[in-house]
Design an enzyme around this catalytic site. Structure first.
Site, PDB file in Angstrom:
ATOM      1  CG  HIS A 231      13.893  95.726  52.973  1.00  0.00           C
ATOM      2  ND1 HIS A 231      14.241  94.840  53.960  1.00  0.00           N
ATOM      3  CD2 HIS A 231      14.665  96.818  53.157  1.00  0.00           C
ATOM      4  CE1 HIS A 231      15.188  95.377  54.726  1.00  0.00           C
ATOM      5  NE2 HIS A 231      15.467  96.583  54.241  1.00  0.00           N
ATOM      6  CD  GLU A 232      15.333  99.519  50.172  1.00  0.00           C
ATOM      7  OE1 GLU A 232      15.325 100.454  51.015  1.00  0.00           O
ATOM      8  OE2 GLU A 232      16.232  98.682  50.118  1.00  0.00           O
ATOM      9  CG  HIS A 235      13.756 100.984  55.484  1.00  0.00           C
ATOM     10  ND1 HIS A 235      14.027 100.721  56.799  1.00  0.00           N
ATOM     11  CD2 HIS A 235      14.509 100.098  54.769  1.00  0.00           C
ATOM     12  CE1 HIS A 235      14.900  99.738  56.892  1.00  0.00           C
ATOM     13  NE2 HIS A 235      15.203  99.334  55.675  1.00  0.00           N
TER      14      HIS A 235
END
Length: 314
Positions: A231-232, A235
């Site tokens: 997820h990170e 980004h």
């Protein structure tokens, strides 16, 4: 909320392979703002502190609709200029690259916060699986792969708790814009990441901070399959949350992730929080579902990653 107990140290111990090096600290000691005023795209809060990841206070650096529009316009200009110079990606193609990953293990003086080399290898494998579209037949292969470029272990109570964050990242970050730095810490969140368009302004803090217990085999219930890092990293490649902007047509700038009004908690099949077409994309890595619920990036997210990589990291 995990407690933050100040315990300043005069030196950081770096273990790189079999080498043992001592490096002086800056001596700075101050209370940490939420993200040290640094541009961060995500801030997951583990369960128990809130109903869903990110549910405790602001979970993203504020990007207004106007700024979001400006980022898209700036990116388009950069891509157009690169295409004119012949340094962009051919029309219809996607960028593909092997990303060097530097893992920075931020332990305290007693060794708390350590992870095994096996867990780190498993985390890299998770990144390759998720960005390779291997968890679902609907998932896109983004074309990005990851290789471990180095593991560095530090003993510092402040850094372990993510205090002096901007300072420690500037001291320990490795590689250029194309290098993914992961700092493993013990803080009140699951993860925090920077966006690619912020690299030029603050290259020293670029990367992702991840709760060390979220690595494969960790103790973070429902979030210990290593997909917080996915997820990170999403980004870091330029993706917004799937709920960015709420129930709007613009939403996350990705056409094939249906709009949703708010983050997901758990894995609620059939959730539909917007009147716009499509069920909430609860299986998308850029929502806040349980690790076991995640299984895909979409083709349009892959295209966006390619564009952002070409514009800001290639």
């Amino acid at each position: 909320m995990r407690s933050f107990i100040p315990s300043p140290r005069a030196a950081a111990v770096l273990l790189a392979g079999s080498a043992l090096l001592l490096s002086p600290l800056s001596g700075q000691a101050s209370a940490r703002p939420v993200v040290d005023q640094a541009p961060a795209s995500d801030c997951f809060v583990p369960p128990g502190n809130a109903a869903a990841k990110g549910g405790h206070g602001p979970d993203t650096r504020d990007i207004s609709a106007a700024e979001q529009k400006a980022i898209e316009a700036r990116t388009a200009q950069i891509l157009k200029a690169k295409a004119a110079r012949g340094t962009g990606v051919p029309k219809g193609a996607l960028a593909a690259a092997t990303v060097p990953v530097y893992v920075n293990v931020m332990r305290d003086a007693a060794g708390n916060g350590d992870v095994t080399d096996t867990q780190i290898s498993q985390q890299i494998a998770v990144l390759n699986k998720t960005f390779g579209g291997q968890e679902s037949s609907q998932a896109a292969n983004t074309g990005f792969t990851f290789t471990l470029a180095g593991t560095f272990r530090y003993n510092n109570n402040q850094w372990h708790q993510d205090k002096q964050s901007s300072s420690y990242r500037k001291q320990t970050r490795k590689g250029g814009a194309n290098a993914l730095n992961i700092w493993l810490v013990d803080f009140a969140y699951l993860g925090i990441a920077t966006f690619p368009w912020d690299y030029a302004r603050q290259p020293g803090i670029d990367g992702i901070r991840v709760q060390y217990t979220s690595l494969p085999g960790g103790s973070e219930t429902n979030y210990n399959l290593g997909e917080t890092a996915t997820h990170e990293a999403g980004h870091w490649f330029g993706l917004y949350h799937t709920f960015q902007g709420g129930c709007t047509a613009t939403n996350d700038e990705v056409a094939d992730t249906p709009a949703q009004s708010s983050p997901t908690n758990g894995c609620p099949e059939g959730r539909d929080s917007c009147s716009l077409p499509g069920l909430d994309p609860i299986h998308n890595y850029m929502d806040y579902s349980y690790d076991s619920c995640y299984n895909q990036f979409t083709p349009n997210q892959s295209t966006r990653m390619s564009d952002m990589w070409t514009a800001y990291r290639a």
